[in-house]
Design an enzyme around this catalytic site. Structure first.
Site, PDB file in Angstrom:
ATOM      1  N   ASP A 450       9.950  -8.719  84.405  1.00 55.40           N
ATOM      2  CA  ASP A 450       9.724  -7.783  85.502  1.00 55.40           C
ATOM      3  C   ASP A 450       8.446  -6.972  85.263  1.00 55.40           C
ATOM      4  O   ASP A 450       7.905  -6.938  84.149  1.00 55.40           O
ATOM      5  CB  ASP A 450      10.941  -6.835  85.559  1.00 55.40           C
ATOM      6  CG  ASP A 450      11.158  -6.199  86.915  1.00 55.40           C
ATOM      7  OD1 ASP A 450      10.260  -6.303  87.764  1.00 55.40           O
ATOM      8  OD2 ASP A 450      12.231  -5.588  87.111  1.00 55.40           O
ATOM      9  N   ASP A 520      13.536  -7.142  96.189  1.00 57.94           N
ATOM     10  CA  ASP A 520      14.710  -6.359  95.806  1.00 57.94           C
ATOM     11  C   ASP A 520      15.612  -6.110  97.005  1.00 57.94           C
ATOM     12  O   ASP A 520      16.699  -5.560  96.859  1.00 57.94           O
ATOM     13  CB  ASP A 520      14.274  -5.006  95.227  1.00 57.94           C
ATOM     14  CG  ASP A 520      13.914  -5.130  93.759  1.00 57.94           C
ATOM     15  OD1 ASP A 520      14.092  -6.214  93.197  1.00 57.94           O
ATOM     16  OD2 ASP A 520      13.442  -4.138  93.181  1.00 57.94           O
TER      17      ASP A 520
HETATM   18  C1  DGJ Z   1      13.159  -4.440  89.745  1.00 61.12           C
HETATM   19  C2  DGJ Z   1      13.767  -5.788  89.941  1.00 61.12           C
HETATM   20  O1  DGJ Z   1      13.224  -6.419  91.060  1.00 61.12           O
HETATM   21  C3  DGJ Z   1      15.275  -5.627  90.044  1.00 61.12           C
HETATM   22  O2  DGJ Z   1      15.875  -6.850  90.341  1.00 61.12           O
HETATM   23  C4  DGJ Z   1      15.770  -5.055  88.745  1.00 61.12           C
HETATM   24  O3  DGJ Z   1      15.521  -5.968  87.725  1.00 61.12           O
HETATM   25  C5  DGJ Z   1      15.094  -3.734  88.453  1.00 61.12           C
HETATM   26  N1  DGJ Z   1      13.657  -3.852  88.531  1.00 61.12           N
HETATM   27  C6  DGJ Z   1      15.490  -3.222  87.087  1.00 61.12           C
HETATM   28  O4  DGJ Z   1      14.777  -2.126  86.708  1.00 61.12           O
END
Ligand code: DGJ
Length: 704
Positions: A450, A520
């Protein structure tokens, strides 16, 4: 497919399966683009090399069509290369020197400045099967003085003269990425770019151009995509004489660098393609090109469970084990623990950078959970965000100088975190070391990588001494090197690229990523729009989609489980809901969808996608996949709202054999009725959608 050189006519022809790409050397010795589109006879195009001028204001119209035009002379269009020689001269005159064909699929054109020992090699690598041409350049400083490079683009694509040009691209924002946009291009420039240090959610380095009349199934479409995950730029420039050129590469913004004597620089690749069968054909060619030439590993995605939306930072071994047991019962194959397992990470305010397992959350170590997960028949995956650090972390306390910063400024905190300067060799080594230790120590089969903030205060630009390219570029190059090395050291581990959702997806990172997290936003309806936009450029085989809660936390929308599963089955299926709270009925229904998905996922991941209907145009969205052997078809249909008396009853399929017969399962009372492809494509498949947010999955098998 072939690369042909017509020596006498000074013409080069790249012939792909359904397209030709032509350029030649004109009497000034510059490389002039001639044609790109449906196949033509190259020899007859020699006359087009003649010089054209209009007035003293427009002395040389061919300069608008150079294959790789430097800034200098009367070239006022966006330059591919802009330099400053050591003596202060800033005029570049690139002249053709020669060519080389390496193997069957690599043409290299050699250009050199008329005076200075600066050489440029333009590479053309056709992937003819998909009518895609990969281009990049290498710039060599063969002199004894340094040369400052202000702008170096990967390629310029010139389009044939069309009465009108329409651009299709994507824009977006966090939790709303890949929103499709179209606009007519008039004279002047349209710039798509990122200056955020990564690919970015606001734009994506992909474009499509048509004459304003192409649709899903017909019309000429020219398209392109950049293989770069940092600052990028595409300039679409229509001249006053109606020519359109698209110049693209690493963004020149804040990126000038010095090429010392004897040094060279190679740009990332910028691919371009042409199809005559509309946007659907464009996407299928791009998907197949990615599947066959870019993506690593297998196309088949494991069904995963990710505990992020269920527990967020409150990760505890017992809770995770309980979720794992439910997940296994649903048929999940991979259990992923997201953010919150390490350091002092109980919120986004602390711990980022301290990549050791939190002993309070995992008193028996991570092994305890991994053993449980493995014992349940699933493999184990883990989330990391290696490029970031919380100021409240041991890593930052030990190495405050590792973050991007300007000495006289406070760093901007975003999500309470700063960004490590990955360009520093010691930072790169730190990331590679801790990732290696993690993967060596634990039985981990999957990493979700990420990055939850943009780059700010990218200090430390070497002003005189050459240290490679700019800070912006080094970050991305080191990232690629780390991913390449990790894949080499751990060939059995799969990787997902994520940047707070879909902000780092492009052909560059896709060389190392098995799958991608596109947003997300997991609301299944919002998601259909995001997924559809994504599918224009990128393959559904990498697109991970989770089934989450209803009502959804982001927009409060309630959706049936069927709709949520069908929406997530359009790519790689995942579950991200708090399944511990699901009723026995919900679990049983979910288990059936997971089983069905496993039956059809090869059609989705390895087959061809046809977009049949879109919510952009009405209340029906529908997507069809045909397996590689053409024997199996899966159709998804989604109805947004039911209006009495005007429900959609049929959907016309695409890409079938008209005279072949297909057996339908799961349709409207047609389970035993074989249908001819011609009927399915022209009369349409009956649908049984009823009510708001209804959805349907229909399977067909070819019988004869
Ligand atoms: C952003 C990601 O897109 C989410 O799926 C998750 O992993 C969060 N970060 C965790 O901080």
């Amino acid at each position: 497919m072939s690369i042909a050189v017509l020596e006498q006519e000074r013409l080069f022809e790249i012939r792909m399966k359904h397209s030709s790409y032509l350029f030649g050397i004109n009497e000034q010795g510059t490389v002039q683009h001639l044609y790109w589109g449906n196949p033509v006879e190259a020899r007859e195009c020699a006359g087009q090399l003649a010089l054209r001028s209009h007035s003293s204001f427009d002395p040389d119209l061919n300069r608008n069509m150079e294959e790789y035009g430097g800034w200098g002379g009367s070239n006022y269009t966006e330059p591919c290369l802009k330099v400053r020689f050591a003596d202060g001269v800033r005029d570049l005159k690139l002249r053709y020197e020669g060519y080389e064909i390496i193997g069957d699929h690599h043409l290299v054109l050699r250009l050199r400045d008329a005076h200075y020992p600066l050489r440029v090699e333009i590479s053309y690598k056709p992937a003819g099967e998909y009518d895609v041409l990969e281009r990049y350049v290498t710039v060599y400083n063969e002199g004894e003085d340094s040369v400052r490079i202000d702008q170096v683009m990967a390629a310029a694509w010139s389009l044939p003269g069309l009465p009108a040009y329409r651009l299709t691209h994507v824009t977006g924002r966090w939790a709303g990425e890949y929103q499709l946009r179209t606009q007519p291009l008039t004279e002047g420039k349209k710039v798509l770019e990122s200056r955020q240090g990564f690919t970015g959610p606001h734009a994506n380095p992909w474009f499509a151009i048509d004459n304003g009349k192409a649709d899903e199934t017909s019309g000429n479409v020219w398209f392109g995509a950049l293989a770069w995950s940092g600052n990028w730029k595409m300039v679409l420039e229509k001249s006053a004489f109606g020519q359109l050129r698209i110049v693209g590469g690493i963004n020149d913004f804040d990126s000038a660098f010095t090429l010392e004597a004897g040094e060279s620089y190679t740009s990332p690749a910028f691919i371009g393609g042409f199809v005559s069968g509309g946007f659907g054909a464009m996407s299928r060619n791009l998907h197949r090109y990615q599947s066959q030439t870019i993506l690593p590993g297998s196309r088949i995605r494991k069904v995963l469970y990710n505990s992020w939306e269920a527990t967020e930072f409150a990760v505890k071994v017992e809770d995770q084990k309980a979720l794992a047991r439910v997940a296994a019962g649903l048929g999940v194959e991979r259990f992923v623990v997201d953010d919150g397992w390490f350091g002092a990470r109980s919120s986004d305010r602390a711990g980022l950078g301290d990549w050791t397992v939190n002993p309070e959350k995992f008193p028996g170590g991570l092994e305890e959970l991994i053993e449980e997960v493995n014992g349940l028949g699933m493999d184990f995956g883990l989330w990391v965000e290696p490029e970031s650090v919380n100021p409240d972390s041991d890593l930052y306390r030990q190495h405050p100088d590792w973050v991007y910063q300007f000495p006289t400024r406070e760093g901007t905190l975003l999500r309470n975190q700063l960004l490590l300067n990955l360009g520093k060799p010691e930072v790169k080594a730190f990331v590679l070391d801790f990732m290696t230790r993690l993967l060596d120590t634990y039985d981990i089969s999957f990493i979700k990588w990420d990055m939850n903030r943009t780059v700010t205060e990218p200090g430390n630009i070497p002003l005189q001494a050459h240290e490679g390219e700019s800070v912006w570029v080094r970050h991305v190059e080191h990232l690629y090197e780390i991913w390449a090395e990790l894949r080499h050291r751990f060939p059995e581990v799969e990787f997902e690229t994520c940047a707070g959702g879909g902000a780092r997806i492009d052909l560059g990172i896709m060389r190392f990523a098995d799958q991608v997290w596109i947003s997300d936003n997991t609301d299944a309806r919002d998601r259909l729009t995001i997924q559809e936009g994504f599918s224009y450029a990128y393959s559904p085989s990498v697109m991970m989609c989770w089934v989450t809660e209803s009502p959804h936390g982001m927009n409060g929308r309630s959706l049936p489980l069927s709709f949520r599963f069908h929406s997530a089955m359009l790519g790689g299926l995942g579950i991200g809901a708090n399944i511990g709270r699901w009723t026995a009925e919900e679990r049983s229904e979910a288990g059936q969808y997971v089983e069905l998905y496993k039956e059809i996922r090869h059609v989705i991941s390895e087959g061809s996608l046809y977009r049949l209907a879109s919510f952009e145009e009405g209340d029906l969205a529908s997507y069809q996949y045909i397996s590689r052997d053409q024997q199996e078809i899966v159709v998804f249909a989604f109805q947004q709202a039911q209006y009495f008396g005007s429900g959609v009853t049929r959907i016309c399929l695409q890409g079938l054999q008209p005279d072949a017969v297909y057996a339908v399962a799961g349709g409207a009372g047609t389970a035993d009725t074989p249908w001819h492809g011609s009927n399915l494509m022209n009369i349409g498949l009956p649908l049984t959608l009823r009510g708001d947010y209804a959805s349907q999955l229909i399977q067909l098998k070819r019988q004869a």
